[in-house]
Motif scaffolding. Structure first.
Motif, PDB file in Angstrom:
ATOM      1  N   GLY A   1       0.814  -1.215   0.000  1.00  0.00           N
ATOM      2  CA  GLY A   1       0.000   0.000   0.000  1.00  0.00           C
ATOM      3  C   GLY A   1       0.844   1.259   0.000  1.00  0.00           C
ATOM      4  N   VAL A   2       1.869   1.290   0.852  1.00  0.00           N
ATOM      5  CA  VAL A   2       2.743   2.466   0.914  1.00  0.00           C
ATOM      6  C   VAL A   2       3.530   2.606  -0.382  1.00  0.00           C
ATOM      7  N   ALA A   3       4.093   1.496  -0.874  1.00  0.00           N
ATOM      8  CA  ALA A   3       4.882   1.559  -2.107  1.00  0.00           C
ATOM      9  C   ALA A   3       4.019   2.019  -3.281  1.00  0.00           C
ATOM     10  N   GLY A   4       2.839   1.444  -3.412  1.00  0.00           N
ATOM     11  CA  GLY A   4       1.951   1.833  -4.511  1.00  0.00           C
ATOM     12  C   GLY A   4       1.551   3.291  -4.439  1.00  0.00           C
ATOM     13  N   THR A   5       1.256   3.762  -3.237  1.00  0.00           N
ATOM     14  CA  THR A   5       0.876   5.164  -3.062  1.00  0.00           C
ATOM     15  C   THR A   5       2.030   6.093  -3.429  1.00  0.00           C
ATOM     16  N   LEU A   6       3.247   5.751  -2.978  1.00  0.00           N
ATOM     17  CA  LEU A   6       4.408   6.590  -3.301  1.00  0.00           C
ATOM     18  C   LEU A   6       4.686   6.617  -4.798  1.00  0.00           C
ATOM     19  N   VAL A   7       4.576   5.466  -5.455  1.00  0.00           N
ATOM     20  CA  VAL A   7       4.799   5.418  -6.905  1.00  0.00           C
ATOM     21  C   VAL A   7       3.740   6.245  -7.625  1.00  0.00           C
ATOM     22  N   LEU A   8       2.478   6.088  -7.229  1.00  0.00           N
ATOM     23  CA  LEU A   8       1.400   6.837  -7.865  1.00  0.00           C
ATOM     24  C   LEU A   8       1.585   8.347  -7.662  1.00  0.00           C
ATOM     25  N   LEU A   9       1.868   8.769  -6.425  1.00  0.00           N
ATOM     26  CA  LEU A   9       2.066  10.192  -6.154  1.00  0.00           C
ATOM     27  C   LEU A   9       3.291  10.746  -6.888  1.00  0.00           C
TER      28      LEU A   9
ATOM     29  N   ALA B   1       2.832  18.315 -11.664  1.00  0.00           N
ATOM     30  CA  ALA B   1       3.207  19.377 -10.729  1.00  0.00           C
ATOM     31  C   ALA B   1       4.668  19.788 -10.876  1.00  0.00           C
ATOM     32  N   TRP B   2       5.554  18.872 -10.606  1.00  0.00           N
ATOM     33  CA  TRP B   2       6.979  19.209 -10.583  1.00  0.00           C
ATOM     34  C   TRP B   2       7.750  17.978 -11.050  1.00  0.00           C
ATOM     35  N   LYS B   3       8.390  18.078 -12.177  1.00  0.00           N
ATOM     36  CA  LYS B   3       9.046  16.931 -12.830  1.00  0.00           C
ATOM     37  C   LYS B   3       9.942  16.081 -11.908  1.00  0.00           C
ATOM     38  N   PRO B   4      10.753  16.685 -11.009  1.00  0.00           N
ATOM     39  CA  PRO B   4      11.623  15.865 -10.159  1.00  0.00           C
ATOM     40  C   PRO B   4      10.883  14.894  -9.224  1.00  0.00           C
ATOM     41  N   LEU B   5       9.579  15.067  -9.011  1.00  0.00           N
ATOM     42  CA  LEU B   5       8.837  14.133  -8.160  1.00  0.00           C
ATOM     43  C   LEU B   5       8.808  12.722  -8.746  1.00  0.00           C
ATOM     44  N   VAL B   6       9.070  12.599 -10.038  1.00  0.00           N
ATOM     45  CA  VAL B   6       9.100  11.278 -10.661  1.00  0.00           C
ATOM     46  C   VAL B   6      10.192  10.403 -10.034  1.00  0.00           C
ATOM     47  N   TRP B   7      11.193  11.040  -9.408  1.00  0.00           N
ATOM     48  CA  TRP B   7      12.264  10.285  -8.754  1.00  0.00           C
ATOM     49  C   TRP B   7      11.746   9.465  -7.568  1.00  0.00           C
ATOM     50  N   ILE B   8      10.662   9.912  -6.968  1.00  0.00           N
ATOM     51  CA  ILE B   8      10.063   9.115  -5.882  1.00  0.00           C
ATOM     52  C   ILE B   8       9.658   7.756  -6.431  1.00  0.00           C
ATOM     53  N   ALA B   9       8.980   7.763  -7.567  1.00  0.00           N
ATOM     54  CA  ALA B   9       8.549   6.508  -8.194  1.00  0.00           C
ATOM     55  C   ALA B   9       9.757   5.654  -8.562  1.00  0.00           C
TER      56      ALA B   9
END
Length: 128
Positions: A58-66, A74-82
């Motif tokens: 659940g946490v991993a899926g949520t972080l990848v989705l966000l 919103a902000w391109k660098p957020l893709v690094w979270i995924a």
């Protein structure tokens, strides 16, 4: 003494350990709670918690989705979270460990009662 677990596997392992203690009678619920409920027997359950595996997914899926949506809109660098979570999941599969589960296990929600096995076995032996 009746030993019960979800599928019967852990109860069987506990019975093997308890063989070292003089217990007057030891019984196992064959197939565990799952088999009991499948047979239509009554079962009263307390508050159910998510398994550690389900929490980690659940946490991993949520972080990848966000991370993915945040990076797109919103902000391109957020893709690094995924990307980082994906790398963590890959490492988890290769090493058969889970850093996220380790972190989640520290949360108060996941803290259960502790049991001193040696003292419990001594208590059982003393009561027999």
């Amino acid at each position: 003494m009746l030993l019960i677990c979800q599928s019967g596997t852990r109860a069987r392992k506990a019975a093997e350990v308890l063989q070292t203690v003089p217990v007057s009678s030891l019984s196992l619920l064959d197939g565990g709670i799952v088999a009991w409920e499948k047979a239509g027997k009554p079962c009263q359950r307390g508050v159910q918690k998510w398994s550690m595996e389900r929490q980690a997914r659940g946490v991993a899926g949520t972080l990848v989705l966000l991370g993915a949506l945040g990076g797109l809109f919103a902000w391109k660098p957020l893709v690094w979270i995924a990307a980082l979570v994906g790398g963590g999941l890959t490492y988890s599969a290769i090493s058969n460990t889970c850093g996220m589960a380790l972190l989640l296990s520290k949360l108060p929600y996941n803290q259960g009662a502790v049991c001193d096995v040696r003292q419990t076995l001594k208590n059982i032996a003393d009561a027999a």
